[in-house]
Scaffold this motif. Sequence first.
Motif, PDB file in Angstrom:
ATOM      1  N   LEU A 601      12.840   6.574 -46.771  1.00 39.84           N
ATOM      2  CA  LEU A 601      12.559   7.379 -45.577  1.00 39.84           C
ATOM      3  C   LEU A 601      11.392   6.784 -44.802  1.00 39.84           C
ATOM      4  CD1 LEU A 601      12.867  11.013 -47.041  1.00 39.84           C
ATOM      5  CD2 LEU A 601      14.666   9.551 -46.106  1.00 39.84           C
ATOM      6  N   VAL A 602      10.368   6.336 -45.534  1.00 41.47           N
ATOM      7  CA  VAL A 602       9.216   5.717 -44.874  1.00 41.47           C
ATOM      8  C   VAL A 602       9.635   4.411 -44.202  1.00 41.47           C
ATOM      9  CG1 VAL A 602       6.908   4.752 -45.222  1.00 41.47           C
ATOM     10  CG2 VAL A 602       7.599   6.808 -46.473  1.00 41.47           C
ATOM     11  N   ASP A 603      10.493   3.654 -44.874  1.00 46.60           N
ATOM     12  CA  ASP A 603      10.972   2.398 -44.270  1.00 46.60           C
ATOM     13  C   ASP A 603      11.708   2.669 -42.953  1.00 46.60           C
ATOM     14  OD1 ASP A 603       9.906   0.949 -46.323  1.00 46.60           O
ATOM     15  OD2 ASP A 603      11.792   0.700 -47.410  1.00 46.60           O
ATOM     16  N   ALA A 604      12.472   3.795 -42.910  1.00 49.42           N
ATOM     17  CA  ALA A 604      13.162   4.150 -41.667  1.00 49.42           C
ATOM     18  C   ALA A 604      12.155   4.458 -40.562  1.00 49.42           C
ATOM     19  CB  ALA A 604      14.087   5.347 -41.902  1.00 49.42           C
ATOM     20  N   LEU A 605      11.053   5.139 -40.917  1.00 54.21           N
ATOM     21  CA  LEU A 605      10.007   5.416 -39.929  1.00 54.21           C
ATOM     22  C   LEU A 605       9.384   4.112 -39.436  1.00 54.21           C
ATOM     23  CD1 LEU A 605       7.463   8.163 -39.701  1.00 54.21           C
ATOM     24  CD2 LEU A 605       6.514   5.899 -40.100  1.00 54.21           C
ATOM     25  N   VAL A 606       9.123   3.186 -40.355  1.00 57.29           N
ATOM     26  CA  VAL A 606       8.571   1.889 -39.979  1.00 57.29           C
ATOM     27  C   VAL A 606       9.524   1.157 -39.042  1.00 57.29           C
ATOM     28  CG1 VAL A 606       7.888  -0.382 -40.850  1.00 57.29           C
ATOM     29  CG2 VAL A 606       7.191   1.691 -42.070  1.00 57.29           C
ATOM     30  N   GLU A 607      10.830   1.236 -39.343  1.00 59.64           N
ATOM     31  CA  GLU A 607      11.824   0.605 -38.488  1.00 59.64           C
ATOM     32  C   GLU A 607      11.778   1.193 -37.083  1.00 59.64           C
ATOM     33  OE1 GLU A 607      16.702   0.234 -38.174  1.00 59.64           O
ATOM     34  OE2 GLU A 607      15.775   0.847 -40.069  1.00 59.64           O
ATOM     35  N   GLY A 608      11.572   2.515 -36.997  1.00 57.78           N
ATOM     36  CA  GLY A 608      11.507   3.156 -35.692  1.00 57.78           C
ATOM     37  C   GLY A 608      10.283   2.743 -34.901  1.00 57.78           C
ATOM     38  N   ILE A 609       9.165   2.462 -35.580  1.00 56.18           N
ATOM     39  CA  ILE A 609       7.956   2.024 -34.873  1.00 56.18           C
ATOM     40  C   ILE A 609       8.164   0.642 -34.263  1.00 56.18           C
ATOM     41  CG2 ILE A 609       5.522   1.407 -35.171  1.00 56.18           C
ATOM     42  CD1 ILE A 609       5.368   3.545 -37.352  1.00 56.18           C
ATOM     43  N   GLY A 610       8.792  -0.219 -35.028  1.00 53.01           N
ATOM     44  CA  GLY A 610       9.082  -1.545 -34.503  1.00 53.01           C
ATOM     45  C   GLY A 610       8.036  -2.570 -34.870  1.00 53.01           C
ATOM     46  N   ALA A 611       7.860  -3.566 -33.965  1.00 52.83           N
ATOM     47  CA  ALA A 611       7.022  -4.728 -34.275  1.00 52.83           C
ATOM     48  C   ALA A 611       5.555  -4.373 -34.453  1.00 52.83           C
ATOM     49  CB  ALA A 611       7.180  -5.778 -33.167  1.00 52.83           C
ATOM     50  N   ASP A 612       5.103  -3.281 -33.865  1.00 53.86           N
ATOM     51  CA  ASP A 612       3.698  -2.902 -33.956  1.00 53.86           C
ATOM     52  C   ASP A 612       3.414  -1.987 -35.137  1.00 53.86           C
ATOM     53  OD1 ASP A 612       3.069  -4.365 -31.687  1.00 53.86           O
ATOM     54  OD2 ASP A 612       3.410  -2.657 -30.338  1.00 53.86           O
ATOM     55  N   ALA A 613       4.297  -1.932 -36.116  1.00 49.89           N
ATOM     56  CA  ALA A 613       4.152  -0.983 -37.221  1.00 49.89           C
ATOM     57  C   ALA A 613       2.829  -1.139 -37.946  1.00 49.89           C
ATOM     58  CB  ALA A 613       5.317  -1.141 -38.207  1.00 49.89           C
ATOM     59  N   GLU A 614       2.381  -2.381 -38.154  1.00 46.26           N
ATOM     60  CA  GLU A 614       1.135  -2.566 -38.896  1.00 46.26           C
ATOM     61  C   GLU A 614      -0.036  -1.940 -38.152  1.00 46.26           C
ATOM     62  OE1 GLU A 614       0.157  -6.116 -41.491  1.00 46.26           O
ATOM     63  OE2 GLU A 614      -1.004  -6.564 -39.657  1.00 46.26           O
ATOM     64  N   THR A 615      -0.098  -2.172 -36.841  1.00 46.02           N
ATOM     65  CA  THR A 615      -1.185  -1.611 -36.035  1.00 46.02           C
ATOM     66  C   THR A 615      -1.082  -0.099 -35.943  1.00 46.02           C
ATOM     67  OG1 THR A 615      -1.312  -3.636 -34.719  1.00 46.02           O
ATOM     68  CG2 THR A 615      -2.269  -1.643 -33.759  1.00 46.02           C
ATOM     69  N   VAL A 616       0.114   0.416 -35.644  1.00 49.97           N
ATOM     70  CA  VAL A 616       0.299   1.855 -35.448  1.00 49.97           C
ATOM     71  C   VAL A 616      -0.022   2.627 -36.724  1.00 49.97           C
ATOM     72  CG1 VAL A 616       2.001   3.661 -34.974  1.00 49.97           C
ATOM     73  CG2 VAL A 616       1.963   1.582 -33.584  1.00 49.97           C
ATOM     74  N   LEU A 617       0.482   2.161 -37.850  1.00 50.90           N
ATOM     75  CA  LEU A 617       0.236   2.885 -39.099  1.00 50.90           C
ATOM     76  C   LEU A 617      -1.201   2.731 -39.568  1.00 50.90           C
ATOM     77  CD1 LEU A 617       3.533   2.332 -41.111  1.00 50.90           C
ATOM     78  CD2 LEU A 617       2.823   4.305 -39.751  1.00 50.90           C
ATOM     79  N   SER A 618      -1.856   1.670 -39.179  1.00 51.41           N
ATOM     80  CA  SER A 618      -3.288   1.558 -39.479  1.00 51.41           C
ATOM     81  C   SER A 618      -4.064   2.636 -38.736  1.00 51.41           C
ATOM     82  CB  SER A 618      -3.801   0.165 -39.074  1.00 51.41           C
ATOM     83  OG  SER A 618      -3.201  -0.843 -39.853  1.00 51.41           O
ATOM     84  N   ALA A 619      -3.578   2.985 -37.531  1.00 51.79           N
ATOM     85  CA  ALA A 619      -4.271   3.980 -36.710  1.00 51.79           C
ATOM     86  C   ALA A 619      -3.867   5.404 -37.056  1.00 51.79           C
ATOM     87  CB  ALA A 619      -3.968   3.710 -35.230  1.00 51.79           C
ATOM     88  N   TYR A 620      -2.579   5.619 -37.418  1.00 52.30           N
ATOM     89  CA  TYR A 620      -2.078   6.993 -37.540  1.00 52.30           C
ATOM     90  C   TYR A 620      -1.359   7.255 -38.875  1.00 52.30           C
ATOM     91  CZ  TYR A 620      -2.916   6.974 -32.504  1.00 52.30           C
ATOM     92  OH  TYR A 620      -3.498   6.875 -31.270  1.00 52.30           O
ATOM     93  N   PRO A 621      -1.978   6.953 -39.994  1.00 46.29           N
ATOM     94  CA  PRO A 621      -1.304   7.246 -41.268  1.00 46.29           C
ATOM     95  C   PRO A 621      -1.088   8.740 -41.489  1.00 46.29           C
ATOM     96  CG  PRO A 621      -3.589   6.645 -41.656  1.00 46.29           C
ATOM     97  CD  PRO A 621      -3.311   6.355 -40.218  1.00 46.29           C
ATOM     98  N   ASP A 622      -2.049   9.567 -41.070  1.00 44.69           N
ATOM     99  CA  ASP A 622      -1.908  11.012 -41.276  1.00 44.69           C
ATOM    100  C   ASP A 622      -0.759  11.582 -40.450  1.00 44.69           C
ATOM    101  OD1 ASP A 622      -4.024  10.927 -42.998  1.00 44.69           O
ATOM    102  OD2 ASP A 622      -5.503  11.658 -41.542  1.00 44.69           O
TER     103      ASP A 622
END
Length: 811
Positions: A601-622
């Motif tokens: 399920l988390v991988d699907a969320l990462v797929e939805g974020i796209g190429a910026d997943a590393e940056t976005v999840l670093s900012a908004y893990p909560d």
Amino acid sequence: MIRPTLDEGLIAAVSSALDLRMPNRDALTTIALRLFDHFSVEEPSRPYEGVIDVATGVGKTYVIGSVIEYLAEQGFRDFAIITPGRTVARKTVRNFSPGDPKSLLPGMEVDPLVVTSGTFSSPAIASAMDDAERVKVYVFTVQALLRPRTKMGRRTHDFDEDLGDSFYEKLRASTGLVVLADEYHLYGGPAFSAAVRGLDPQILLGFTATPPVGSPVIYRYPLAAAIAERYVKTPAIVGRRDDRSDAITKLQDGVRLLDAKQVAIDQYRATHPEAPVINPVMLVVCASKDDADEVEGILKHGGFESGRFASAVLKVYSDATDLDAQIERLDDVENPESDVRVIVAVGMLKEGWDVKNVYVIASLRASVSQILTEQTLGRGLRLPFGRYTGVELLDTLEVVAHERYEALIKQIDKLRESFIDYRTTLEAPAVGPLGTSDQPVDLSFTDAGEKGAAEGGVAPIVTDIDSRMDHLEGELAAAGDPLHPRMDRPTIELPIVSGDVITNPFSLNDITDLAPYRAEGRRIASTPTERLRRVIVWGKVTEKEGGEREARLERRASTVDISSPVVRRPLAASVAAIVAGVMATGLVPARKGEPARLRELVDALVEGIGADAETVLSAYPDRAIAGIGAKIKEAQRAFVPKPDFRGDVTLQGFAKVREGRATVLDDRFGPFARGVGYLGYEKSLYEQDWFDSGSAERDLANLIDDAPEVIVWLRLQRGDLPLPWRGPNEAYHPDFVVVERDDHHYVIEGKRDTDADRKDVAMKREAASRWANHVMTATGTSWRYLFVLESDITAAKGSWEALKRLAAERS
């Protein structure tokens, strides 16, 4: 004070173990919620008082048992069940006695010590009352709690040497006493109220089908609902069109109805040999001993029905000298060996007497409105076969009224108000023993003498005795000869799955659509990640009238963007943190394999974020944790348990003897008639078959019978091959079993196109497909499930192979 918690898992476990009907499960849930809410405050009042209003015949005793089971697991140890008299008290003791046929204990984890007015005075009971771990169930009549006015009252209030105090005071000293007041409606007087509140219980729950006005009702399941959802018999109120209202005529009318019931039972058991032996019984309600003596004299007289009831009458009233012997005979009325066919009762049978074979109630002096508003009606509402049979005579309770038919019709509006509880309108079950309905069912009375019996057996029937007998005799005559499987057809072996059907709890594996998780990723990605949120606090001074100035602060949006680069962390670390965060919420079932599915399920969320997943999840893990948790909650709310087929499978030859239809047609392609027996099928297991619809069932049978690939087929009737679909107690009944020459087997359901998208239909299709997969794996025999629509049958143009392809495309 014991503070009960809210344990949904325990509610589910208790409901399952006691096999609670849905209304009773809802009652337990309501009680648990109310108790949790009441005792969650710092200083809750006591006692907590609530009334459970459950229709007679639905299973109030099971609610009481479930409450004891639930609260015992929460730490409560002392339960006092208060009853209105000896009959109810005796029944209650049986409910908690090991080995008794009416015992609830086989479905309960708790093994309570039962204490009664005759057993409390002993050293063993005294020791048990002091034992903080032992669960005790005290069963007493209300009279035993009152201040010493009776012998029993003196016993419970006087000092007892073994107890070291009076029993009343000993009970009063209990921590967390729970009082369960059975037949609560009988305890409205101040003396009872004082006696119960003097015990200082923590919880007081009343149970009744007729709560007094102003009662603190917390749950209500009315009789109208029980009738509509087929938990009890449908009452048929029978009057007379002529002026005859004497006792002999009334009893003769009752006997005619009783005989019709017996014939219907015999016919039903001829085609359902697994059905229990039922002896139908008539209950005659009398207002006084004189009335009871008169009725007994009529019934036993040699001139009444040629004397055949001379030894079949049981007369019961509360102050009889041989009351214990009478109660034993009452308890034995359901026994197939019992010779009792008529019970003549005065007063005592309005509560606490639970047998299932009362099929006729006759009242000599009371009006029908009194009978219907009192608990007397409940003595005949229980279902002797455990469910509706589809045979009207077996699913109805005949109430022989004192009034003439015209008088009954004038009372209809009044009866509606009192009997069905201010004209309750309920929706009929989507699938029931008597067919399907998507329309609301108005539970109003039907003039069956003019309009026929209520469709589906849902609404109570008001009719006259002659019309009722004509209708019942017509129904009995509609049954044809026994229908045996044809000897020249191959045997059809149906798969029988042994063992219990397990209902799987929610799992993340039940989440099959990952699109919402990808969408959640896109939502999070749309939030800027490298900008500070700035708000300007602006000072403002205003001048008021008279020169006075006022200063205040205001907020203004900033027009300047300030960048704030995110401290990036590796994507794998962010994903691991999100998985751990969701696990910590408690939303993920604690079972093997669930964390792996969560990662998907988390991988699907990462797929939805796209190429910026590393940056976005670093900012908004909560935000990611909260978003995934919200989606899992939505899936849990929408989840419907699915049966898990794990047992061994055996193949059993189908050899039921059915009851043919008296009306038959030999033109299976002609105009369709519902329910008549169609002849002319070459490959059917039976000489005749009948159908509920022409386009979705009979046309399908025609196509199957003409298919060269088919060697034999079976039109399934209800109960032939029940497939659990939403749990072990909810069965789906498909339409056909078809066997091909190469030993391929098909279970088939034919449906109208308009039903294709119904949610319950989809759930049944999935359950049937899973059942077929299990059977095929377990037996090595080819079994498939086919879901066929009307349009498929038309499009197939008579081709069985084409029909299978069309059905397969939809799977």
